[in-house]
Design a protein around this motif. Structure first.
Motif, mmCIF file in Angstrom:
data_model
loop_
_atom_site.group_PDB
_atom_site.id
_atom_site.type_symbol
_atom_site.label_atom_id
_atom_site.label_comp_id
_atom_site.label_asym_id
_atom_site.label_seq_id
_atom_site.Cartn_x
_atom_site.Cartn_y
_atom_site.Cartn_z
ATOM 1 N N TYR A 86 44.294 35.481 -30.074
ATOM 2 C CA TYR A 86 42.868 35.730 -30.318
ATOM 3 C C TYR A 86 42.135 35.932 -28.994
ATOM 4 O O TYR A 86 41.335 36.853 -28.825
ATOM 5 C CB TYR A 86 42.277 34.561 -31.103
ATOM 6 N N ASN A 87 42.392 35.051 -28.057
ATOM 7 C CA ASN A 87 41.749 35.163 -26.752
ATOM 8 C C ASN A 87 42.185 36.435 -26.030
ATOM 9 O O ASN A 87 41.366 37.125 -25.419
ATOM 10 C CB ASN A 87 42.076 33.937 -25.887
ATOM 11 N N ALA A 88 43.471 36.731 -26.124
ATOM 12 C CA ALA A 88 43.974 37.936 -25.453
ATOM 13 C C ALA A 88 43.309 39.171 -26.036
ATOM 14 O O ALA A 88 42.920 40.094 -25.309
ATOM 15 C CB ALA A 88 45.489 38.026 -25.606
ATOM 16 N N HIS A 89 43.154 39.168 -27.350
ATOM 17 C CA HIS A 89 42.532 40.314 -28.009
ATOM 18 C C HIS A 89 41.112 40.522 -27.508
ATOM 19 O O HIS A 89 40.670 41.663 -27.315
ATOM 20 C CB HIS A 89 42.532 40.106 -29.520
ATOM 21 N N VAL A 103 37.126 31.232 -37.851
ATOM 22 C CA VAL A 103 37.458 30.591 -39.127
ATOM 23 C C VAL A 103 38.089 31.621 -40.074
ATOM 24 O O VAL A 103 39.057 31.325 -40.782
ATOM 25 C CB VAL A 103 36.213 29.937 -39.768
ATOM 26 N N ALA A 104 37.540 32.839 -40.050
ATOM 27 C CA ALA A 104 38.119 33.893 -40.887
ATOM 28 C C ALA A 104 39.555 34.185 -40.467
ATOM 29 O O ALA A 104 40.444 34.396 -41.311
ATOM 30 C CB ALA A 104 37.263 35.154 -40.802
ATOM 31 N N VAL A 105 39.796 34.164 -39.183
ATOM 32 C CA VAL A 105 41.148 34.402 -38.676
ATOM 33 C C VAL A 105 42.089 33.291 -39.132
ATOM 34 O O VAL A 105 43.222 33.547 -39.548
ATOM 35 C CB VAL A 105 41.131 34.496 -37.132
ATOM 36 N N LEU A 119 41.389 43.615 -35.556
ATOM 37 C CA LEU A 119 41.547 42.247 -35.062
ATOM 38 C C LEU A 119 42.654 41.544 -35.834
ATOM 39 O O LEU A 119 43.532 40.915 -35.252
ATOM 40 C CB LEU A 119 40.221 41.496 -35.222
ATOM 41 N N ALA A 120 42.592 41.682 -37.153
ATOM 42 C CA ALA A 120 43.589 41.017 -37.987
ATOM 43 C C ALA A 120 44.989 41.486 -37.628
ATOM 44 O O ALA A 120 45.919 40.684 -37.495
ATOM 45 C CB ALA A 120 43.303 41.282 -39.464
ATOM 46 N N ALA A 121 45.134 42.774 -37.431
ATOM 47 C CA ALA A 121 46.455 43.321 -37.123
ATOM 48 C C ALA A 121 46.978 42.798 -35.796
ATOM 49 O O ALA A 121 48.161 42.505 -35.641
ATOM 50 C CB ALA A 121 46.376 44.851 -37.092
ATOM 51 N N ALA A 122 46.073 42.644 -34.854
ATOM 52 C CA ALA A 122 46.501 42.204 -33.525
ATOM 53 C C ALA A 122 46.763 40.718 -33.449
ATOM 54 O O ALA A 122 47.579 40.258 -32.657
ATOM 55 C CB ALA A 122 45.423 42.567 -32.502
ATOM 56 N N VAL A 123 46.059 39.981 -34.280
ATOM 57 C CA VAL A 123 46.015 38.542 -34.080
ATOM 58 C C VAL A 123 46.742 37.726 -35.151
ATOM 59 O O VAL A 123 47.371 36.722 -34.847
ATOM 60 C CB VAL A 123 44.532 38.099 -33.967
ATOM 61 N N VAL A 124 46.624 38.196 -36.399
ATOM 62 C CA VAL A 124 47.212 37.411 -37.490
ATOM 63 C C VAL A 124 48.703 37.698 -37.597
ATOM 64 O O VAL A 124 49.113 38.832 -37.751
ATOM 65 C CB VAL A 124 46.510 37.722 -38.827
ATOM 66 N N ALA A 125 49.493 36.648 -37.484
ATOM 67 C CA ALA A 125 50.944 36.799 -37.640
ATOM 68 C C ALA A 125 51.293 36.597 -39.112
ATOM 69 O O ALA A 125 50.433 36.626 -39.966
ATOM 70 C CB ALA A 125 51.646 35.766 -36.773
#
Lengths: 398, 520
Positions: free
Chosen positions: B367-370, B399-401, B430-436
């Motif tokens: 998240y921070n990297a993004h 929170v959504a993440v 964002l979701a694509a980059a961050v959510v595994a």
């Protein structure tokens, strides 16, 4: 010899080694010089080995490299570093009677294979580079101290140039000439010592060692202290435990050093996690098992991955394997759960099981490989074993 | 405005104290507050007498209305006439260390090997409430935690008691000294407004609360963090609000190992805290045993305490002073990791982080990297729950993440608790980059809170029917006789977490009363 009738070909095998005092962090990334010395056990090639065929010929137009049947980039710096070093050493020997007449300008073809699956996470750059260097050295007629050359390919490869119990000296010289491996004791020194590798179910790839250790050097205050203040004393203690065949001391220190290595990974930023919940469960199991018996009977160590390497004496193997099987029941009966050296079926006393076995986690351990300490690189003289054909290309295995 | 508290365990019938029937009021004190809130129970005829002499006590006394509490010592004659147990109720906050305490140099006095720095959390979301009572009729010290009686002989409780009594004894002869007989046994009941199973159960809040209540009971004021420290190291940090440092101290007697406020909770209004309560696992190694094992076996811990922490403390203090979230966040994460590293370097190794903790850590870094900067910072104590720091404007999105990464197992259970969180649409990029790979049910719920003061609930908090009008009449408007109202109050008190007593001893403790006896 001057009459070349096709490529000069050499095939060697080389072993995997497992560090009991860990190497993690370089003081020179070019020459691959470590921030601390390390100590390892070379494993037996019957169970784990890399086989490498190296061939050189005037007909080859470029250096080429195949790993496990797939061609990979031969221009990569570490391979080239090893090549350069071997050729440099060969050049030095010119003029001797024994010098290789092999033209140093010839390109080389190299094919390498492991007798263990890459997906197991045991794929070892140590064995790979040790094998490559051994084969190239034979090809070019270079003898003598070669661990320095292997080190240029991969740090831990230098320890795979020797059998038994091996120490890789950190060295002090900036040029790394004193950063070499030395055998502390041969593999015959401790005949009762056994190794069980618990191959854990694969996960998504963790941080690679090279990037990981650089990040640790850059960001972990604890790593610096470990290298300067903790490891030197541990090395002397470990050498003594091995000399004296003191499994209690050897085992405890092995576990502590594995944990400390992983601690420095956690102290890295961003943190690096090589241990997962299964690794933790294995660690906890080992401690319960030892506590139950009132002494150190098994010792775990983990490298940059989730597979557990367990040291034990011969007379512990059967029982501990039974404990592992009960704790991590094989997912299916088909896959051979036990591989390598034979293991006897031990009945597990229920008292032991009750004290030691926690909630079973089926399928968490894919299989167990039973092995033991072994010798250094070997030369294969049987031409049928060459991985490259007369054309210098990988042979289709029958 | 407070939002609904997490499920409370108030309504559990509690053992009733044995006290004399018809016993009236016991001694109690009012006066300047130290640390967490003190509330005082008083009702009945003596309540009117309590209208005088309050030393700046706030009007919201148990007696209701504008009555003020009785000042300590102002009615010594009246106090000697004890008509039942002296009772005090306090609340205390939880605190989260951002520079961790792990390891003692003295296990008796609870002196740490290094200083630590923490953020006190808001009591609206997390607090311990403790009622302490002393009476000549009590035959032994007794202790109830969340309704269950536990061993009161345990050394730490006794250490706190001894210390408070010692300090009270020192004050004898002062006008202000508590007339409460120091030989009386005490009964203590303590409850958290958060479930123990959440792993947030905090000995810090517990002991801070206990010490505050005992101190009030015995009329002890002044530096109390040292006393709380005797109960549980980190409890000393819960004696103060906002940003707190616990100084390691140098003296063998520990007199200089105390907590000090670096900045009040109002210093950084945008700072928020999200506690990700992770699904329970089997109990890990307790802190006391764990840290001792680390001190005994980890070479890295020694180095951390001597060489790493001192420098980190000054940096952290500076980041807080400057409200530098980038610095604050990064150092927080590093110190959490280093603490866990020393646990791993312990023998046998201690693992407080599990695969879910690791997934949360990895998520925070992605998240921070993004976003190209530190927007969230994790810290973990001796358990798998994640405490995430973020600024207000990051909360909704993060929170959504988290919800996307760790989808709630079922819709029924309230997944979001505490301070309100806005619904943020999660940009797909964002979701694509961050959510595994989502891990359903891995996070049980999220508690949204923020730094908080040493004081407890806000003035606006409604009392739970324990009001009494001046003159001892029944609660306004309810038309009951005093007797009936009294019985109601007893039941109310019994059910509301302050142990009650039978008839007559009409001392409903007012929970979390906000006293502004002295400017904060």
């Amino acid at each position: 010899m001057a009459e070349e009738r096709g490529p000069a070909v050499v095939t060697c095998t080389a072993p995997v080694n497992i560090a009991v005092i860990k190497y993690w962090g370089k003081r020179d990334t070019d020459l691959i010089l470590p921030i601390n010395s390390s100590l390892s056990v070379t494993l037996h090639q019957d169970q784990l080995r890399t086989t490498t065929t190296a061939a050189a010929s005037r007909d080859f137009t470029e250096d080429r490299l195949w790993l496990n049947g797939e061609e990979v980039d031969a221009a990569q710096p570490r391979l080239q570093a090893c090549l350069r070093e071997v050729r440099r050493l060969a050049r030095k020997r010119r003029g001797d009677e024994d010098a290789s007449p092999l033209n140093l300008s010839y390109k080389v073809h190299v094919a390498s294979e492991n007798n263990f699956p890459t997906a197991a996470g045991l794929a070892s750059s140590a064995a790979g580079y040790a094998c490559l260097v051994s084969a190239l050295a034979r090809l070019y007629g270079v003898e003598g101290e070669l661990s320095e050359v292997a080190r240029r390919g991969s740090g831990s490869a230098c320890r795979s140039m020797l059998g038994g119990f091996v120490q890789w000296h950190r060295g002090e010289r900036p040029d790394g000439r004193d950063s070499v491996a030395q055998q502390l004791a041969p593999e015959t020194h401790w005949p009762e010592l056994r190794v069980l590798i618990l191959v854990v179910s694969g996960e998504k790839k963790a941080v690679g060692s090279t990037a990981g250790m650089q990040s640790s050097v850059d960001t972990s205050p604890l790593l610096k202290y470990r290298a300067e203040a903790v490891v030197p004393e541990r090395l002397s203690r470990m050498a003594r435990h091995i000399q004296e065949r003191d499994f209690e001391g050897f085992g405890q220190l092995t576990m502590q050093d594995s944990n400390q290595f992983h601690a420095t990974c956690l102290d890295t930023f961003p943190p690096i996690f090589y241990l997962n919940d299964v690794s933790r469960a294995i660690i906890a199991l080992a401690h319960r098992y030892n506590a139950h018996h009132g002494r150190t009977k098994v010792a775990y160590t983990f490298d940059a991955g989730p597979n557990a390497v367990i040291f034990a004496l011969e007379d512990t193997v059967d029982e501990f394997v039974a404990v592992v099987r009960r704790s991590f029941p094989p997912a299916s009966n088909g896959d051979r759960f036990l591989r390598g050296l034979p293991v006897g079926t031990a009945a597990l006393p229920e008292e032991l099981a009750a004290a030691v076995v926690a909630e079973p986690v089926p399928g968490a351990v894919r299989y167990i490989l039973h092995t033991k300490p072994g010798p250094g690189p070997q030369l294969l003289r049987d031409p049928d074993q060459h991985l490259l054909g007369a054309d210098g290309l990988p042979r289709r295995t029958a | 405005m407070r939002t609904a508290l997490p499920a409370l365990r108030w309504r559990r019938p509690l053992p009733v104290a044995s006290c004399r029937q018809g016993a009236g009021l016991g001694g109690s004190e009012a006066g300047p507050l130290r640390g967490p809130i003190a509330a005082i129970g008083r009702s009945g005829p003596a309540a009117e007498a309590a209208a005088n002499g309050g030393r700046g006590c706030h009007a919201r006394a148990a007696v209701g209305g504008a009555a003020r509490c009785r000042a300590r010592g102002s009615e010594r004659g009246g106090m000697a006439e004890e008509r039942g147990p002296a009772v005090v109720t306090c609340t205390a906050p939880v605190n989260i260390a951002v520079i961790k305490y792990w390891g003692k140099r003295d296990t008796d006095l609870i002196l740490p090997i290094n200083s630590s720095l923490s953020v006190t959390l808001h009591q609206d979301q997390l607090r311990t409430t403790t009622t302490a009572a002393a009476s000549r009729d009590f035959t032994e010290d007794r202790l109830w935690l969340n309704g269950e009686e536990v061993d009161a002989a345990q050394p730490r409780l006794q250490a706190c008691l001894r210390e408070v009594r010692r300090l009270a004894r020192k004050r004898r002869g002062d006008e202000d000294a508590s007339p409460l007989n120091l030989s009386y046994k005490v009964h203590v009941a303590s409850e958290n407004n958060f479930p123990t199973a959440a792993g947030l159960a905090s000995s810090a809040a517990g002991y801070a609360c206990l010490v505050s209540a005992l101190a009030r009971l015995y009329g002890v004021e002044g530096e109390l963090s040292e006393v709380a420290r005797r109960g549980s190291g980190s409890a000393c940090r819960s004696m103060l609000g906002g940003f707190v440092q616990w100084h390691r101290g140098e003296r063998p007697d520990g007199r200089d190992s105390v907590a000090q406020q670096l900045a009040p909770e109002t210093h950084w209004p945008e700072l928020r805290v999200l506690i990700l309560v992770v699904s329970g696992e089997k109990k890990a190694v307790g802190s006391t045993a764990g840290m001792q094992s680390s001190v005994d076996t980890s070479p890295l811990l020694k180095y951390r305490a001597e060489a790493v922490v001192p420098e980190r403390l000054s940096r952290m203090a500076r980041h807080i002073q400057e409200r530098d979230f980038e610095g604050f966040g990064q150092l927080t994460m590093q110190d959490s990791n280093q603490f866990h590293a020393t646990c791993l370097d312990t023998f046998p190794p201690i693992f407080y982080l599990n695969d879910v903790s690791r997934a949360i850590i990895a998520l925070a870094h992605r998240y921070n990297a993004h976003h190209g900067r530190t927007k969230v910072a994790y810290t973990f104590d001796a358990g798998p729950n994640a405490v995430i720091f973020a600024l207000e404007d990051t909360v909704d999105e993060f929170v959504a993440v988290v919800r996307r990464s760790f989808p709630p197992a079922s819709n029924g259970d309230r997944f979001l608790r505490g301070l309100p969180v806005g619904t943020a649409a999660l940009p797909e990029e964002l979701a694509a980059a961050v959510v595994a790979e989502p891990v359903p049910g891995a996070v049980r719920y999220i508690l949204h809170t923020k730094p908080g003061p040493r004081r407890g609930m806000s003035k606006e908090t409604k009392r739970q029917g324990l009001q009494m009008s001046p003159g001892g009449k029944s609660p306004s408007g309810c038309g009951k006789t005093q007797g009936e109202a009294a019985r109601e109050m007893v039941l109310e008190a019994a059910g509301s977490g302050c142990w009650g007593w039978r008839r007559g001893a009409l001392q409903p403790a007012r929970h979390g009363t906000h006293w502004a006896a002295r400017p904060a």
